[in-house]
Design a protein around this motif. Structure first.
Motif, PDB file in Angstrom:
ATOM      1  N   MET A 172      -7.460 -22.358   7.691  1.00 40.22           N
ATOM      2  CA  MET A 172      -7.923 -20.973   7.657  1.00 40.22           C
ATOM      3  C   MET A 172      -6.848 -20.077   7.036  1.00 40.22           C
ATOM      4  N   THR A 173      -7.221 -18.815   6.817  1.00 41.59           N
ATOM      5  CA  THR A 173      -6.309 -17.814   6.262  1.00 41.59           C
ATOM      6  C   THR A 173      -5.938 -16.809   7.345  1.00 41.59           C
ATOM      7  N   PHE A 174      -4.652 -16.446   7.387  1.00 34.77           N
ATOM      8  CA  PHE A 174      -4.134 -15.501   8.368  1.00 34.77           C
ATOM      9  C   PHE A 174      -3.605 -14.267   7.644  1.00 34.77           C
ATOM     10  N   SER A 175      -3.471 -13.164   8.364  1.00 29.08           N
ATOM     11  CA  SER A 175      -2.913 -11.943   7.778  1.00 29.08           C
ATOM     12  C   SER A 175      -2.220 -11.125   8.855  1.00 29.08           C
ATOM     13  N   TYR A 176      -1.306 -10.283   8.402  1.00 32.33           N
ATOM     14  CA  TYR A 176      -0.599  -9.378   9.311  1.00 32.33           C
ATOM     15  C   TYR A 176      -0.167  -8.163   8.506  1.00 32.33           C
ATOM     16  N   THR A 177      -0.371  -6.947   9.032  1.00 31.65           N
ATOM     17  CA  THR A 177      -0.034  -5.704   8.337  1.00 31.65           C
ATOM     18  C   THR A 177       1.141  -5.018   9.025  1.00 31.65           C
ATOM     19  N   VAL A 178       2.124  -4.640   8.228  1.00 34.73           N
ATOM     20  CA  VAL A 178       3.296  -3.906   8.720  1.00 34.73           C
ATOM     21  C   VAL A 178       3.155  -2.465   8.260  1.00 34.73           C
ATOM     22  N   ASN A 179       3.134  -1.526   9.192  1.00 39.99           N
ATOM     23  CA  ASN A 179       2.871  -0.113   8.887  1.00 39.99           C
ATOM     24  C   ASN A 179       4.130   0.743   8.990  1.00 39.99           C
ATOM     25  N   ASP A 180       3.982   1.990   8.552  1.00 39.29           N
ATOM     26  CA  ASP A 180       5.007   3.034   8.694  1.00 39.29           C
ATOM     27  C   ASP A 180       6.334   2.635   8.054  1.00 39.29           C
ATOM     28  N   LEU A 181       6.279   2.186   6.808  1.00 36.57           N
ATOM     29  CA  LEU A 181       7.483   1.786   6.083  1.00 36.57           C
ATOM     30  C   LEU A 181       7.908   2.890   5.122  1.00 36.57           C
ATOM     31  N   MET A 186      14.887  -8.815  11.616  1.00 34.86           N
ATOM     32  CA  MET A 186      14.202  -8.379  12.834  1.00 34.86           C
ATOM     33  C   MET A 186      12.849  -9.074  12.921  1.00 34.86           C
ATOM     34  N   VAL A 187      12.404  -9.302  14.134  1.00 39.66           N
ATOM     35  CA  VAL A 187      11.078  -9.880  14.364  1.00 39.66           C
ATOM     36  C   VAL A 187      10.063  -8.743  14.345  1.00 39.66           C
ATOM     37  N   ILE A 188       9.043  -8.867  13.479  1.00 40.91           N
ATOM     38  CA  ILE A 188       8.043  -7.812  13.315  1.00 40.91           C
ATOM     39  C   ILE A 188       6.855  -8.023  14.259  1.00 40.91           C
ATOM     40  N   GLY A 189       6.394  -9.249  14.378  1.00 35.31           N
ATOM     41  CA  GLY A 189       5.233  -9.555  15.212  1.00 35.31           C
ATOM     42  C   GLY A 189       4.906 -11.024  15.138  1.00 35.31           C
ATOM     43  N   GLU A 190       3.769 -11.445  15.725  1.00 37.81           N
ATOM     44  CA  GLU A 190       3.381 -12.847  15.684  1.00 37.81           C
ATOM     45  C   GLU A 190       1.859 -12.970  15.696  1.00 37.81           C
ATOM     46  N   VAL A 191       1.409 -14.143  15.184  1.00 39.33           N
ATOM     47  CA  VAL A 191      -0.024 -14.443  15.113  1.00 39.33           C
ATOM     48  C   VAL A 191      -0.223 -15.850  15.648  1.00 39.33           C
ATOM     49  N   ASP A 247       0.863  -1.168   0.000  1.00 42.00           N
ATOM     50  CA  ASP A 247       0.000   0.000   0.000  1.00 42.00           C
ATOM     51  C   ASP A 247       0.907   1.228   0.000  1.00 42.00           C
ATOM     52  N   ASN A 248       0.400   2.378   0.436  1.00 42.16           N
ATOM     53  CA  ASN A 248       1.188   3.601   0.398  1.00 42.16           C
ATOM     54  C   ASN A 248       2.421   3.514   1.292  1.00 42.16           C
ATOM     55  N   ARG A 249       2.249   3.280   2.595  1.00 43.37           N
ATOM     56  CA  ARG A 249       3.353   3.169   3.536  1.00 43.37           C
ATOM     57  C   ARG A 249       3.263   1.885   4.349  1.00 43.37           C
ATOM     58  N   SER A 250       2.598   0.867   3.815  1.00 47.83           N
ATOM     59  CA  SER A 250       2.427  -0.376   4.562  1.00 47.83           C
ATOM     60  C   SER A 250       2.382  -1.554   3.602  1.00 47.83           C
ATOM     61  N   VAL A 251       2.572  -2.749   4.152  1.00 48.34           N
ATOM     62  CA  VAL A 251       2.415  -3.988   3.391  1.00 48.34           C
ATOM     63  C   VAL A 251       1.567  -4.948   4.217  1.00 48.34           C
ATOM     64  N   LYS A 252       0.792  -5.785   3.525  1.00 46.48           N
ATOM     65  CA  LYS A 252      -0.058  -6.767   4.189  1.00 46.48           C
ATOM     66  C   LYS A 252       0.358  -8.153   3.739  1.00 46.48           C
ATOM     67  N   LEU A 253       0.717  -9.017   4.697  1.00 48.51           N
ATOM     68  CA  LEU A 253       1.071 -10.407   4.417  1.00 48.51           C
ATOM     69  C   LEU A 253      -0.143 -11.290   4.680  1.00 48.51           C
ATOM     70  N   VAL A 265       5.468 -16.456  13.497  1.00 52.10           N
ATOM     71  CA  VAL A 265       6.276 -15.273  13.766  1.00 52.10           C
ATOM     72  C   VAL A 265       6.621 -14.605  12.440  1.00 52.10           C
ATOM     73  N   ILE A 266       6.300 -13.318  12.313  1.00 49.49           N
ATOM     74  CA  ILE A 266       6.587 -12.569  11.084  1.00 49.49           C
ATOM     75  C   ILE A 266       7.941 -11.899  11.248  1.00 49.49           C
ATOM     76  N   GLU A 267       8.852 -12.161  10.306  1.00 45.60           N
ATOM     77  CA  GLU A 267      10.223 -11.660  10.394  1.00 45.60           C
ATOM     78  C   GLU A 267      10.600 -10.912   9.116  1.00 45.60           C
ATOM     79  N   ARG A 268      11.395  -9.881   9.269  1.00 44.40           N
ATOM     80  CA  ARG A 268      12.028  -9.207   8.132  1.00 44.40           C
ATOM     81  C   ARG A 268      13.430  -9.785   7.966  1.00 44.40           C
ATOM     82  N   THR A 269      13.855 -10.001   6.723  1.00 44.99           N
ATOM     83  CA  THR A 269      15.109 -10.731   6.496  1.00 44.99           C
ATOM     84  C   THR A 269      16.324  -9.831   6.383  1.00 44.99           C
ATOM     85  N   GLU A 270      16.222  -8.628   5.784  1.00 46.15           N
ATOM     86  CA  GLU A 270      17.372  -7.764   5.562  1.00 46.15           C
ATOM     87  C   GLU A 270      17.031  -6.326   5.928  1.00 46.15           C
TER      88      GLU A 270
END
Length: 661
Positions: free
Chosen positions: A533-542, A520-525, A492-498, A512-517
């Motif tokens: 089922m389907t899962f999602s997680y949004t990373v903001n302020d990028l 860093m650990v971003i969060g967990e579900v 999106d504009n300043r965010s991504v949704k996994l 656990v949602i991780e960034r590779t480069e």
């Protein structure tokens, strides 16, 4: 009657005078009445004039017309009593053609000879044949400039006898053969130009003796071989141009020792390999540098992160400074354990010899030790470490390593010390490695909460109650993971949704949602569900840029499993321009820009005085797609220009370029 006799007398006198004048042009009478130089020296100048078609020179003031040779155009004599010694001959850009007489060597006090035949209107009038070898007898000569002629044959090795020579210019001729080895005796030489010939062979090793050299131009020849390591001893060198030859191999790291160089061009050769970090750092500080049209490259790894473009080279993912199986293995360790975040990583991926890297020890057979304790390693152990069959010691203790110990580690043949205590390893210790662990002099896997050794099956044959400081456990039963599908990332504009899905029910699993480069650990579900089922997680302020994410499954026992990374790009919301290439340029240069905001873009060229020269682009480009702009040198004068790029009337960037003609 008397008047007729008078007329006949004047006619006779006029006839005699005419014959005298004609004969004086055919044979110079001044040398017989010389009052400045010796008759021998005068004869040398007369021969120079006749054999180089002096009557068609641009300027021949005084030549063969007066008996004052020291006043002839281009001649300088030493002020002294008779005879005066000729010290300088300067007939550059003067339309000389024919053969340069070797008798010039008889002018034993010559300090300089300048017959550089460049300039407009002289392109078809050149000195030809061989360069006289006798010039090597001029022991006082300091300058020999014979460039832009049509000399052929090899360079006389006798020129290497000119021990006082400071400047030698033989460029833009038709010379062949090698660079004479005897040139290494020219220890006073500061300027050497052999460019634009047909010289072949390698750079003579004797040239390393030219410690005072400031200008070295060997461009546009047929030179081959590698760039010698002793090139780094040229501490006074300010210009080095070896472009347009056939030289090959990697660039020596000693090149970075030439601290004063301001112009460096090795373009259009066969040089190969990645540039060492020291060379990249050195080259990035040179105002005029070109390594283009070669097979050189800059690695796209952490130590080089600040060097997007150096000397017309850009970073490449496929570029590796260290080549070979051992290098690939260590690179895999660096990448899989977030090497960019290590506390100490001196030399890693930045030099050609892995034995010089932080924590690496070697012997004649290969790598023997990897010692990186307390170094902030995170991520996973690569399987490829098992290929280091000469490895004796592996110490990665007190770090943040996760995941399983690869089964392949059981194949180490020479391992004696293995220390991975105080990490976050999980899963069942592979049996082959458990068997190896009982035979090692030292093996410590303690303080890894999720790592265990079963007390059942084939493990029962291992008599020890503890394997590598880990006790056998009845509850060490393995991992229960679910299968993940449809892992996607949406920008999106300043965010991504996994988003991702599971194909079966999950119980007591955390995603656990991780960034590779950088890692860093971003969060967990929570992954507990009674059905797929389907899962999602949004990373903001990028910020704009490239991002890579991965999902780690962590079971209740601490075991974990990773997905493959997914990558997404957030586009820059501005105008991004790349540097023009080539720069400096001769006939044309090109550069790219990309707009991240919808609107009009104007690219304009200004001269050094701030005057508008031309408009290179004016329009509305497509979003996020590179646009190429070409700048031709047609109707432009040599000099410095500026490219101003504007987005919606706002200046976005200004870049300097240099036109050389």
């Amino acid at each position: 009657m008397a008047s007729k006799l008078m007329i006949r007398f004047f006619v006779a006198v006029l006839t005699v005078l005419t014959c005298f004048v004609s004969s004086s042009k055919a044979q110079f009478i001044g040398c017989r009445a010389i009052d400045q130089i010796t008759l021998e020296a005068c004869n040398v100048l007369e021969k120079l004039f006749i054999e180089t078609d002096g009557y068609k020179w641009r300027n021949s003031r005084g030549w063969l017309l007066t008996n004052q040779p020291c006043d002839w155009f281009g001649i300088t004599c030493r002020s002294s009593d008779w005879p005066r010694e000729i010290t300088h001959i300067d007939l550059s850009n003067n339309n000389l053609t024919g053969v340069l007489p070797g008798d010039l060597a008889l002018l034993s006090q010559l300090i300089s000879i300048r017959i550089n035949n460049s300039g407009p209107g002289v392109r078809l009038r050149k000195l030809t044949s061989n360069i006289p070898a006798s010039l090597g007898d001029l022991e006082h000569l300091e300058v020999l400039s014979l460039g832009h002629n049509a000399f052929t044959g090899v360079i006389p090795f006798e020129l290497g006898n000119l021990s006082n020579l400071r400047q030698l210019d033989l460029g833009a001729n038709q010379l062949t053969g090698p660079i004479p080895q005897r040139f290494g005796q020219l220890t006073s030489l500061q300027y050497l130009d052999l460019s634009q010939n047909q010289l072949a062979g390698g750079i003579a090793d004797t040239l390393k003796n030219l410690a005072q050299l400031q200008h070295l131009d060997l461009s546009n020849n047929l030179l081959s071989g590698t760039l010698p390591r002793w090139i780094g001893t040229f501490q006074s060198l300010k210009l080095m141009d070896l472009s347009h030859n056939q030289m090959y191999g990697p660039l020596p790291e000693e090149l970075a020792q030439i601290k004063q160089v301001q112009w460096l061009s090795l373009a259009n050769n066969r040089f190969t390999g990645a540039l060492p970090l020291s060379t990249v750092s050195f080259a990035s500080q040179i105002s005029n540098c070109n390594l283009g049209e070669t097979q050189l490259c800059i690695p796209d790894t952490h130590p080089y992160a600040t060097y997007d473009q150096v000397c017309s080279l850009t970073r490449q993912r496929s570029c590796k400074i260290c080549q070979g199986l051992d290098c690939d293995t260590l690179e895999a360790l660096y990448d899989s354990t977030s090497g960019e975040s290590w506390i100490q990583s001196d030399g890693w991926l930045a030099s050609t010899d892995p034995c010089q890297w932080q924590g690496i020890l070697c012997n004649q057979k290969g790598i023997t030790s990897i010692l990186l304790p307390n170094n902030n390693l995170s991520g996973h152990l690569p399987q490829s470490l098992s290929s280091l069959q000469h490895l004796h010691s592996l110490d990665l203790s007190n770090n943040h390593l996760q995941g399983n110990i690869p089964e392949q580690y059981g194949s180490f043949k020479n391992l004696s010390h293995f220390d991975l205590r105080s990490n976050q390893l999980t899963g069942i210790l592979p049996f082959d490695f458990a068997l190896l662990g009982t035979q090692l002099d030292q093996c410590n896997l303690s303080m890894n909460g999720g790592l265990c050794v079963p007390n059942r099956g084939q493990y029962l044959q291992l008599n020890a109650n503890q394997i590598c400081a880990i006790p056998k456990r009845n509850d060490c039963v393995g991992n229960l993971f679910v299968q993940l599908t449809d892992l996607n990332v949406i920008a999106d504009n300043r965010s991504v949704k996994l988003t991702w899905s599971t194909l079966q029910p999950s119980s007591m699993i955390t995603f656990v949602i991780e960034r590779t480069e950088p890692y860093m650990v971003i969060g967990e579900v929570s992954g507990s569900s009674e059905s797929p089922m389907t899962f999602s997680y949004t990373v903001n302020d990028l910020d704009p840029g490239m991002y890579s994410f991965q999902i780690r499954q962590v079971t209740s026992s601490g075991a974990n499993q990773l997905t493959q990374p997914v990558t997404v790009e957030l586009h820059v919301e501005d105008l991004v321009t790349k540097s023009p290439y080539p720069n400096p340029f001769l006939s044309e240069t090109t550069f790219e820009f990309t707009s991240g905001t919808h609107g009009s873009v104007m690219i304009q060229l200004y001269d050094l005085l701030g005057r508008h020269v031309r408009t290179l682009y004016d329009g509305t480009p497509p979003l996020h797609k590179p646009v190429s702009v070409r700048l031709s040198s047609e109707s432009l004068s040599s000099g410095i220009y500026f490219i101003h790029s504007s987005l919606n009337g706002r200046l976005a960037s200004s870049q300097q370029i240099l036109l050389i003609q």
